[in-house]
Design a protein around this motif. Structure first.
Motif, PDB file in Angstrom:
ATOM      1  N   MET A   1       0.830  -1.204   0.000  1.00 13.60           N
ATOM      2  CA  MET A   1       0.000   0.000   0.000  1.00 13.60           C
ATOM      3  C   MET A   1       0.868   1.260   0.000  1.00 13.60           C
ATOM      4  SD  MET A   1      -3.252  -0.527   2.464  1.00 13.60           S
ATOM      5  CE  MET A   1      -4.504  -1.708   2.052  1.00 13.60           C
ATOM      6  N   LYS A   2       0.350   2.301  -0.590  1.00 15.16           N
ATOM      7  CA  LYS A   2       1.074   3.557  -0.689  1.00 15.16           C
ATOM      8  C   LYS A   2       0.995   4.322   0.623  1.00 15.16           C
ATOM      9  CE  LYS A   2       1.669   6.208  -4.881  1.00 15.16           C
ATOM     10  NZ  LYS A   2       0.984   6.934  -5.933  1.00 15.16           N
ATOM     11  N   THR A   3       2.105   4.818   1.107  1.00 17.86           N
ATOM     12  CA  THR A   3       2.108   5.647   2.300  1.00 17.86           C
ATOM     13  C   THR A   3       2.034   7.104   1.876  1.00 17.86           C
ATOM     14  OG1 THR A   3       3.441   4.042   3.473  1.00 17.86           O
ATOM     15  CG2 THR A   3       3.410   6.261   4.364  1.00 17.86           C
ATOM     16  N   SER A   4       1.076   7.845   2.438  1.00 19.84           N
ATOM     17  CA  SER A   4       0.889   9.250   2.079  1.00 19.84           C
ATOM     18  C   SER A   4       2.088  10.072   2.510  1.00 19.84           C
ATOM     19  CB  SER A   4      -0.374   9.789   2.749  1.00 19.84           C
ATOM     20  OG  SER A   4      -0.445  11.174   2.536  1.00 19.84           O
ATOM     21  N   LEU A   5       2.601  10.894   1.588  1.00 18.10           N
ATOM     22  CA  LEU A   5       3.752  11.743   1.903  1.00 18.10           C
ATOM     23  C   LEU A   5       3.342  12.983   2.688  1.00 18.10           C
ATOM     24  CD1 LEU A   5       5.582  11.530  -1.557  1.00 18.10           C
ATOM     25  CD2 LEU A   5       6.131  10.254   0.510  1.00 18.10           C
ATOM     26  N   CYS A   6       2.029  13.283   2.665  1.00 20.74           N
ATOM     27  CA  CYS A   6       1.543  14.482   3.360  1.00 20.74           C
ATOM     28  C   CYS A   6       1.621  14.316   4.879  1.00 20.74           C
ATOM     29  CB  CYS A   6       0.096  14.769   2.979  1.00 20.74           C
ATOM     30  SG  CYS A   6      -0.148  14.947   1.211  1.00 20.74           S
ATOM     31  N   PHE A   7       1.585  13.092   5.337  1.00 15.70           N
ATOM     32  CA  PHE A   7       1.525  12.836   6.768  1.00 15.70           C
ATOM     33  C   PHE A   7       2.721  11.978   7.177  1.00 15.70           C
ATOM     34  CE2 PHE A   7      -2.753  13.329   5.115  1.00 15.70           C
ATOM     35  CZ  PHE A   7      -3.189  14.405   5.856  1.00 15.70           C
ATOM     36  N   PRO A   8       3.699  12.555   7.854  1.00 12.84           N
ATOM     37  CA  PRO A   8       4.885  11.795   8.244  1.00 12.84           C
ATOM     38  C   PRO A   8       4.557  10.749   9.300  1.00 12.84           C
ATOM     39  CG  PRO A   8       4.877  13.953   9.301  1.00 12.84           C
ATOM     40  CD  PRO A   8       3.719  13.925   8.352  1.00 12.84           C
ATOM     41  N   ARG A   9       5.511   9.858   9.530  1.00  8.86           N
ATOM     42  CA  ARG A   9       5.339   8.860  10.577  1.00  8.86           C
ATOM     43  C   ARG A   9       5.244   9.535  11.937  1.00  8.86           C
ATOM     44  NH1 ARG A   9       9.424   3.898   8.925  1.00  8.86           N
ATOM     45  NH2 ARG A   9       8.202   3.137   7.159  1.00  8.86           N
ATOM     46  N   LEU A  10       4.451   8.916  12.792  1.00  6.25           N
ATOM     47  CA  LEU A  10       4.245   9.452  14.133  1.00  6.25           C
ATOM     48  C   LEU A  10       4.953   8.567  15.142  1.00  6.25           C
ATOM     49  CD1 LEU A  10       0.425   9.986  13.723  1.00  6.25           C
ATOM     50  CD2 LEU A  10       2.123  11.796  13.709  1.00  6.25           C
ATOM     51  N   ILE A  11       5.611   9.176  16.096  1.00  3.00           N
ATOM     52  CA  ILE A  11       6.275   8.407  17.151  1.00  3.00           C
ATOM     53  C   ILE A  11       5.665   8.780  18.483  1.00  3.00           C
ATOM     54  CG2 ILE A  11       8.462   7.906  18.298  1.00  3.00           C
ATOM     55  CD1 ILE A  11       9.858   8.642  15.656  1.00  3.00           C
ATOM     56  N   GLY A  12       5.146   7.788  19.182  1.00  3.06           N
ATOM     57  CA  GLY A  12       4.542   8.015  20.501  1.00  3.06           C
ATOM     58  C   GLY A  12       4.925   6.923  21.460  1.00  3.06           C
ATOM     59  N   GLU A  13       4.281   6.918  22.624  1.00  4.83           N
ATOM     60  CA  GLU A  13       4.582   5.923  23.648  1.00  4.83           C
ATOM     61  C   GLU A  13       4.290   4.510  23.161  1.00  4.83           C
ATOM     62  OE1 GLU A  13       2.516   6.948  27.195  1.00  4.83           O
ATOM     63  OE2 GLU A  13       3.471   8.903  27.370  1.00  4.83           O
ATOM     64  N   GLY A  14       3.244   4.367  22.331  1.00  3.59           N
ATOM     65  CA  GLY A  14       2.848   3.044  21.833  1.00  3.59           C
ATOM     66  C   GLY A  14       3.763   2.518  20.739  1.00  3.59           C
ATOM     67  N   GLY A  15       4.677   3.328  20.264  1.00  2.00           N
ATOM     68  CA  GLY A  15       5.583   2.918  19.193  1.00  2.00           C
ATOM     69  C   GLY A  15       5.489   3.846  18.008  1.00  2.00           C
ATOM     70  N   GLU A  16       6.139   3.467  16.918  1.00  2.00           N
ATOM     71  CA  GLU A  16       6.131   4.280  15.703  1.00  2.00           C
ATOM     72  C   GLU A  16       4.994   3.816  14.795  1.00  2.00           C
ATOM     73  OE1 GLU A  16       9.255   5.731  12.240  1.00  2.00           O
ATOM     74  OE2 GLU A  16       9.886   4.297  13.758  1.00  2.00           O
ATOM     75  N   TYR A  17       4.303   4.791  14.188  1.00  2.00           N
ATOM     76  CA  TYR A  17       3.147   4.494  13.337  1.00  2.00           C
ATOM     77  C   TYR A  17       3.428   4.943  11.914  1.00  2.00           C
ATOM     78  CZ  TYR A  17       0.715   4.328  17.866  1.00  2.00           C
ATOM     79  OH  TYR A  17       0.329   4.033  19.145  1.00  2.00           O
ATOM     80  N   LYS A  18       2.902   4.184  10.952  1.00  2.00           N
ATOM     81  CA  LYS A  18       2.992   4.626   9.562  1.00  2.00           C
ATOM     82  C   LYS A  18       1.584   4.823   9.010  1.00  2.00           C
ATOM     83  CE  LYS A  18       3.142   0.153   7.182  1.00  2.00           C
ATOM     84  NZ  LYS A  18       3.863  -0.658   6.183  1.00  2.00           N
ATOM     85  N   THR A  19       1.437   5.794   8.119  1.00  2.00           N
ATOM     86  CA  THR A  19       0.139   6.094   7.516  1.00  2.00           C
ATOM     87  C   THR A  19      -0.173   5.085   6.415  1.00  2.00           C
ATOM     88  OG1 THR A  19       0.513   8.448   7.921  1.00  2.00           O
ATOM     89  CG2 THR A  19      -1.211   7.883   6.352  1.00  2.00           C
ATOM     90  N   ILE A  20      -1.382   4.529   6.465  1.00  2.00           N
ATOM     91  CA  ILE A  20      -1.830   3.586   5.442  1.00  2.00           C
ATOM     92  C   ILE A  20      -2.696   4.302   4.405  1.00  2.00           C
ATOM     93  CG2 ILE A  20      -3.133   1.444   5.001  1.00  2.00           C
ATOM     94  CD1 ILE A  20      -0.498   1.070   6.580  1.00  2.00           C
ATOM     95  N   SER A  21      -3.672   5.069   4.895  1.00  2.00           N
ATOM     96  CA  SER A  21      -4.555   5.792   3.972  1.00  2.00           C
ATOM     97  C   SER A  21      -5.298   6.892   4.719  1.00  2.00           C
ATOM     98  CB  SER A  21      -5.566   4.841   3.319  1.00  2.00           C
ATOM     99  OG  SER A  21      -6.371   4.229   4.311  1.00  2.00           O
TER     100      SER A  21
END
Length: 365
Positions: A1-21
């Motif tokens: 799946m394509k990761t949106s470039l408009c929204f960078p990865r988020l890093i929080g207490e639960g771990g690092e997140y990547k955008t799916i859609s």
């Protein structure tokens, strides 16, 4: 799946997140489907468009305050984590991912929903409103788009417009979406209460059953006109109550109202009285969420719920003999206490005297 470039990865207490859609967009936020890289779980991320200066600014956000106070509850969207990027001034709310909202469920559906499903959804919606109102918060924007479902589970979401029940009036006038806005929101200068949520719930009830909005007004005046077309013009006493908190005066032509019944062929006789109770023009006469849960329409669900609770309790006791013994001991202790109280209660008021012993004669008396 394509990761949106408009929204960078988020890093929080639960771990690092990547955008799916991207799954939704609003005036104040974008909603994304994201994946936690640590455990592979999917979540919904509400990315706020507002710029935040400090963690205090973030903590004062009404939606965060409301979700923290209301979580956990089975019919309120679960907030997992809040991520604040101080450098960018951005905030993201990481919430559980649901399948769809009520609007998405009904918008292209041809076949009516079974009444049991309608009943189940409305019961859960009333549970969410009851929990919220008892905790001193009202939503102010209850509508199909903000009611989320996952199979048979319903959860209320989007608390960005919520307010404290105890906060001082007047409130913002045009807060809720027009089609679901209660008469007191339309006819007063911000003098309304938590009962506005129940009016909105009544509108949602109709829409789930009919797939059509009940009062689709084009503007404020048309909105009131459509309400009067269906439920009639209210008595002058009610309108005068609204006029007391309105700078501009208003007068409406008297209409009897054609009623809801003709448009609701697939709703049982017990459903319509509940809908009318939610759509009372005067908020003082409108049913509240706690009363709605006790309505005859939900009797079957209440009975099933009690039976399920009793079954879970039996299974838990069967699995945990120690807990069962403790309950038995508590029951015995309560029985002893009750017996003791009864003995005190029925203690003879007659005075006791020691009688002299009788002289025994020949083995008799």
């Amino acid at each position: 799946m394509k990761t949106s470039l408009c929204f960078p990865r988020l890093i929080g207490e639960g771990g690092e997140y990547k955008t799916i859609s991207k799954i939704g967009e609003g005036t104040f936020s974008d909603v994304l489907k994201i994946q936690c890289l640590r455990d592979g779980q999917y979540y919904a991320c509400k990315q706020m468009k507002q710029h935040f200066e400090s963690i205090e600014h973030v903590n004062n956000l009404r939606e965060i305050q409301a979700l923290r106070r209301l979580n956990p509850h089975q019919n309120i969207l679960t907030l997992h984590e809040v991520i604040f990027d101080k450098k960018a001034g951005s905030v993201a709310l990481i919430c559980e991912l649901m399948d769809m909202n009520i609007y998405e469920l009904i918008k292209e559906r041809k076949k009516p929903l079974p009444e049991k499903r309608i009943m189940n959804y409305m019961y859960q919606l009333c549970k969410s409103l009851d929990h919220m109102h008892r905790n001193g918060i009202f939503h102010r924007d209850v509508k199909p788009e903000n009611i989320l479902i996952k199979q048979d589970l319903l959860k209320l979401g989007d608390f960005g417009s919520s307010r404290s029940i105890h906060s001082k009036q007047p409130y913002t006038e045009y807060i809720s979406t027009r089609w679901y806005r209660a008469p007191e929101c339309l006819l007063t200068d911000g003098y309304y209460s938590y009962k506005m949520d129940m009016w909105s719930a009544g509108c949602v009830f109709y829409e789930i059953a009919s797939f059509q909005p009940l009062f689709p007004g084009l503007n404020e005046l048309d909105q009131i006109s459509k309400i009067h077309d269906i439920i009639g013009t209210p008595p002058k006493k009610i309108l005068n109550k609204f006029k007391q908190s309105r700078v501009m005066s208003f007068d409406f032509p008297i209409r009897k109202g054609k009623g809801i019944s003709p448009f609701m062929p697939n709703l049982s006789r017990k459903g319509l009285p509940l809908m009318y109770a939610m759509l009372q023009y005067d908020p003082d006469d409108r049913i509240d969420a706690r009363e709605a849960l006790q309505h005859a329409y939900f009797r079957e669900l209440r009975v099933a719920e009690k039976q399920a609770l009793a079954m879970r309790r039996k299974m838990r006791l069967a699995e945990n003999p120690l807990e069962r013994d403790c309950i038995s001991l508590r029951r015995i202790s309560k029985e002893d206490q009750r017996q003791s109280e009864k003995q005190k209660e029925f203690k003879s008021p007659v005075k006791q005297f020691h009688l002299p012993a009788l002289e025994r004669r020949g083995g008799g008396y």
